[in-house]
Scaffold this active site. Sequence first.
Site, PDB file in Angstrom:
ATOM      1  CB  SER A  91      15.730 -10.145 -34.643  1.00 29.64           C
ATOM      2  OG  SER A  91      15.148 -10.732 -35.958  1.00 29.64           O
ATOM      3  CG  ASP A  92      19.424 -16.082 -35.105  1.00 29.86           C
ATOM      4  OD1 ASP A  92      19.128 -16.073 -36.248  1.00 29.86           O
ATOM      5  OD2 ASP A  92      20.391 -16.691 -34.179  1.00 29.86           O
ATOM      6  CD1 TRP A  93      13.581 -17.634 -39.292  1.00 30.36           C
ATOM      7  CD2 TRP A  93      14.956 -17.297 -40.871  1.00 30.36           C
ATOM      8  NE1 TRP A  93      12.718 -17.697 -40.475  1.00 30.36           N
ATOM      9  CE2 TRP A  93      13.875 -17.642 -41.456  1.00 30.36           C
ATOM     10  CE3 TRP A  93      16.241 -17.143 -41.930  1.00 30.36           C
ATOM     11  CZ2 TRP A  93      13.790 -17.943 -42.884  1.00 30.36           C
ATOM     12  CZ3 TRP A  93      16.091 -17.274 -43.165  1.00 30.36           C
ATOM     13  CH2 TRP A  93      15.002 -17.788 -43.688  1.00 30.36           C
TER      14      TRP A  93
END
Length: 739
Positions: free
Chosen positions: A279-281
């Site tokens: 995932s992104d942050w």
Amino acid sequence: MKKIFLSIFLAGLGINISAQKSIDQKVTELMAKMTLEEKIGQLNQYNDDITATGPITKDADKAGQVRAGKLGSILNAVGTKNTKNWQDQAMQSRLKIPLLFGQDVIHGFRTTFPIPLGETATWDMNLIEKSARIAAIEASAYGIHWTFAPMVDIGRDPRWGRVMEGAGEDTYLGILVGKARVKGFQGNGLGNKDAVMACAKHFAAYGAAVGGRDYNSVDMSLRQLHETYLPPFKAVSDIGVATFMNSFNDINGIPATGNKYIQRDLLKGAWNFQGFVVSDWGSIGEMIPHGFAKDNKDAALKAIIAGSDMDMESRSYTNHLAELVKEGKVDIQLIDDAVRRILTKKYELGLFDDPYRFINEKREKEQANNPEHRKFAREIGSKSIVLLKNENQLLPLSPTTKKVAIIGPFAKATVENHGFWSIAFPDDSQRIVTQFDGIKAQLDKNSELLYAKGCNANDNDKSLFAEAVETAKKADVVIMTLGEGHAMSGEAKSRSNIHFSGVQEDLLKEIAKTGKPIILMINAGRPLVFDWASENIPTIVYTWWLGTEAGNSIADVLFGKINPGGKLPMTFPRNEGQIPIYYNYYNTGRPAKNNTDRNYVSAYIDLDNDPAYPFGFGLSYTTFKYSDFNLSLTELKGNLTLNASIKVTNSGNYDGEEVVQLYIRDLVGKVVRPVKELKGFQKIFLKKGESKTVSFNITPEDLKFYDDELNFDWESGEFDIMIGTNSAQVQTKRVNWEK
């Protein structure tokens, strides 16, 4: 028979089949020993305690979680001392599964190169691959296993700050740049100590965020998604990119992080991607404010079902996945698939053989200031520069010019030359070559370089104007260095106004009143709007942000050691009202007949129709003449190859490079087609007076497109074949091609 074909395919990718089986067996044996909690632990990535590149989540005992086997990866842990400390904690866990260390190595590591959009302006895949190769060598020497690059999002809106990370607006060019960067990062293959895992991001369509506003929604047809935004991802998947990162945006109402169609059906299904998705942050937890998940437990459920393997920083997996499995809401097979993908990469990196194999202080010290890497940074920096105007041939500048003034907020800047997404080191201000120092080093010993700051980058203070004007009056030539601060482009750096910030344009106007010859250098991470300068300043050089050797790269171009050959990877608008603007648009039922046609056509009544500078544009100190455009056939049938050739002559006074560009237009289709599409280019070097015939081969594969039912094919009809120096200046011939 299937096994034979698989063996041939894997061999073609450089994968040793017996070793691959061995890894599969090892992963299976290890997973049989793992508890559910230990499996879920591998699906979590936390930020190091030192540096953050997103909203920080506090943990009472992060090291304790590592020792308990509840963490699989850490990002932003830089340096062998730091990574060794974390790996020591992992070696105290029950199964001693090593950690992965990730880092945003976007355009260099210890040695910084031009921002990726600037590198793309070279249109040179060998240079771009080498840039990523050097970045991998340096990052791996500091203990890094994994970079969150390349960004292969197509970006058509310069208000979006993250255009600086990508390859611009064109899908064809974006494919080539993405592949070059993956090859550079991963080198001769994972397992080599100078190779790092690449990560294709952001999956998908992040570059189409509404209004160019970061993290915003994306709403588009599936045909547009497949034709324009997905091909670079498919291309890097096909060559074995190790990982994908999903995007923050929703796609047609479904957040990418929870988008089963994008991640599980397409990426892991139709494309047969064998790596893992991170995932992104915090993007798993962010499905709650999206309105797609009611809480973190619901977010974890939807993300794992959709195909998100690793949770970066949201804590949704670590807090809720085990419960979801025990409740029967998540099939253990989904957990096992994600764990297998992550462990496989750890085995491929060789971390189970030696968890410390990337942690070597001697190697780290050797790569702290590699002179060969700096030499290359100087080269790629100079070749990223785009000459936009040189009407009075003020450039190249003579080193014997008696008095040169450099004026502007970036003349003596240091870390600004990094551009956004660079790794900060304590000695950056000593290592980075300023524009002032680079220019001064190439001026004759009897010449003088004057300096005045003139103004700051982004405020309304004009108190330094008077000094700058007086400095300009003393000079024979004035170099103005303006633009946007390095932290004004990048993540969360969307801008509604992309003119020069602060009072920079006012300063330029005051200096112009002196009547002195002006060379305007524009430092930026995106296309800016500088309409007054374009109309009034005869010499303009676009320098982006060039990295560690910025000052030397710029001086090499200004003084003619390097003849600029960069070409724009994005269309530059006249003003924000034209955005989004790109060369490969669809025609309308009422197209404008010319640049100033505004009467009941698709146009603005208060603005010319063409851009300030078109895609593919870039001048040289020499000139190039195009002639003898020929096609091998004008009537074709079936699966033939069409050869298009053109003679290019260096008709000026300097040796130089030219990017010869091929475009195609399908005049009539079952769905409307763009007015032109880039289908090939060649970068050639010609000595003054030299000519070369450049040829392109075109096949029906180049004519294919997605129809409204997502069929990918071509159809009979007329096609325009165009060759030229940029997307707006082409020669055209027409062919009829029947199936």
